[in-house]
Design a protein around this motif. Structure first.
Motif, PDB file in Angstrom:
ATOM      1  N   ARG A 187      -0.716   0.323  -3.823  1.00 16.88           N
ATOM      2  CA  ARG A 187      -2.326   0.298  -3.800  1.00 16.88           C
ATOM      3  C   ARG A 187      -2.542  -0.889  -2.568  1.00 16.88           C
ATOM      4  NH1 ARG A 187      -2.394   0.586  -9.169  1.00 16.88           N
ATOM      5  NH2 ARG A 187      -2.377  -1.527  -9.571  1.00 16.88           N
ATOM      6  N   GLU A 188      -1.886  -1.958  -2.464  1.00 16.14           N
ATOM      7  CA  GLU A 188      -2.142  -2.958  -1.572  1.00 16.14           C
ATOM      8  C   GLU A 188      -1.940  -2.373  -0.061  1.00 16.14           C
ATOM      9  OE1 GLU A 188       0.312  -6.153  -2.789  1.00 16.14           O
ATOM     10  OE2 GLU A 188      -0.881  -6.686  -4.173  1.00 16.14           O
ATOM     11  N   THR A 191      -4.800  -0.053   0.808  1.00 16.30           N
ATOM     12  CA  THR A 191      -5.820  -0.634   1.234  1.00 16.30           C
ATOM     13  C   THR A 191      -5.535  -1.255   2.677  1.00 16.30           C
ATOM     14  OG1 THR A 191      -6.202  -1.203  -1.100  1.00 16.30           O
ATOM     15  CG2 THR A 191      -7.186  -2.474   0.702  1.00 16.30           C
ATOM     16  N   MET A 192      -4.451  -1.490   2.963  1.00 14.94           N
ATOM     17  CA  MET A 192      -4.454  -2.261   4.316  1.00 14.94           C
ATOM     18  C   MET A 192      -4.449  -1.079   5.385  1.00 14.94           C
ATOM     19  SD  MET A 192      -1.170  -3.743   6.042  1.00 14.94           S
ATOM     20  CE  MET A 192      -0.399  -2.085   6.197  1.00 14.94           C
ATOM     21  N   ARG A 194      -6.087   1.806   4.841  1.00 10.55           N
ATOM     22  CA  ARG A 194      -7.277   2.184   4.937  1.00 10.55           C
ATOM     23  C   ARG A 194      -8.299   1.102   6.059  1.00 10.55           C
ATOM     24  NH1 ARG A 194      -9.840   6.817   4.707  1.00 10.55           N
ATOM     25  NH2 ARG A 194     -10.958   6.045   6.493  1.00 10.55           N
ATOM     26  N   GLU A 195      -8.040  -0.035   5.792  1.00  7.46           N
ATOM     27  CA  GLU A 195      -8.709  -0.968   6.681  1.00  7.46           C
ATOM     28  C   GLU A 195      -8.391  -1.128   8.128  1.00  7.46           C
ATOM     29  OE1 GLU A 195      -7.505  -4.660   4.960  1.00  7.46           O
ATOM     30  OE2 GLU A 195      -8.989  -4.677   3.204  1.00  7.46           O
ATOM     31  N   ASP A 198     -10.826   1.963   9.119  1.00  3.78           N
ATOM     32  CA  ASP A 198     -12.083   1.622   9.093  1.00  3.78           C
ATOM     33  C   ASP A 198     -12.461   0.480  10.068  1.00  3.78           C
ATOM     34  OD1 ASP A 198     -12.467   3.760   7.221  1.00  3.78           O
ATOM     35  OD2 ASP A 198     -12.254   2.515   5.463  1.00  3.78           O
ATOM     36  N   ARG A 216      -6.810   8.229  -0.660  1.00  2.00           N
ATOM     37  CA  ARG A 216      -7.392   7.042   0.411  1.00  2.00           C
ATOM     38  C   ARG A 216      -7.601   7.657   1.790  1.00  2.00           C
ATOM     39  NH1 ARG A 216      -6.497   1.979  -2.044  1.00  2.00           N
ATOM     40  NH2 ARG A 216      -8.270   1.591  -0.708  1.00  2.00           N
TER      41      ARG A 216
END
Length: 270
Positions: A187-188, A191-192, A194-195, A198, A216
């Motif tokens: 998940r970490e 998230t990275m 995805r960032e 974005d 994601r």
């Protein structure tokens, strides 16, 4: 030194990767069978499908790691077909990032040295601040001097991602980049990723078997037997899992039917 390139209409229209009529045959096996896909700049796409559907082959052809049997591949506005091995190597070095499931870090090098490796291999001057910025970009500031054995699996994958991003590629490809990680670390890393899309406008194309990982992404592309059989925009875990369950059931049913037909063909009446 970089390869000479010509900007194509695809690049000018915001297409980071374009695949047209893509075929890849391994002897009698059609790993890819006429794939047409576009990946827009600054988007996150997941590629899914049952085992043997051609996911990894598609990624390797799109990244210039494998040459297709037919069709065309454009990355960052450059057509890959017809490029010499030298020019293809330059293109992969300058415009393509690739992250593997197994990290592929050199254990004797520090995180900073692993990240700087693509630049050193290209004979380019390595600025310490550039490497530090790449590690900060993936949340590893302060870990420059750590070797892979001193880092967790998730941190090692972050180093691998920083290494892939150091050349500022047009697209980052990931082949099961969270497949070797536990759920929390996965998940970490997701998230990275995805960032990166974005915040930085990075283009990412990721093969995965995990509906949580695929959810994601901005879009999920589904493959079966080397063909695109559907897509999902704005995916959720539930919708991805349901679609994959349907594809797996259909594949199993088709396999059972083929086996039954084969067995029937071998029966000779007395």
């Amino acid at each position: 030194m970089t390869s000479t390139t010509t900007t194509t209409p695809a690049a000018r229209s915001g297409i980071a990767v374009r695949l047209a009529g893509l075929h890849r045959h391994h002897r009698d096996v059609r790993a890819l069978d006429g794939v047409d896909l576009e990946f827009r700049t600054g988007t996150f796409t997941a590629v899914m499908g049952p085992s043997g559907s051609g996911k990894s082959t598609l990624l390797q052809c799109a990244a210039g790691l494998d040459r297709p049997t037919g069709g065309t591949v454009e990355v960052g506005g450059v057509a890959l077909e017809g490029l010499s091995e030298r020019r293809l190597t330059l293109l992969r070095r300058d415009r393509i990032g690739f992250v593997f499931q197994s990290f592929n870090l050199l254990p004797s090098l520090t995180a900073a040295q692993n990240v700087a490796l693509p630049l050193r291999l290209a004979g380019r001057r390595v600025a310490r601040g550039e490497v530090r910025a790449a590690l900060e970009r993936v949340g590893l500031d302060g870990r420059e001097r750590h070797r892979p054995g001193e880092l967790s699996g998730g941190q090692q994958q972050r180093v691998a991602i920083a290494r892939a991003l150091i050349t500022r590629p047009a697209v980052l490809f990931g082949d099961e980049p969270t497949g070797a990680l536990d759920s929390t670390t996965s998940r970490e890393v997701l998230t990275m990723l995805r960032e990166l899309v974005d915040r930085d406008g990075q283009t990412i194309v990721m093969v995965t078997h995990d509906p949580v990982a695929a959810a994601r992404a901005d879009r999920v592309v589904f493959l079966v037997d080397g063909r695109v059989v559907g897509e999902l925009d704005e995916p959720t875990v539930e919708r991805v899992a349901a679609r994959m369950a349907g594809l797996e059931t259909a594949a199993a049913t088709a396999g059972t039917s083929s086996a039954a037909r084969g067995a029937g063909a071998e029966v000779v009446p007395c």
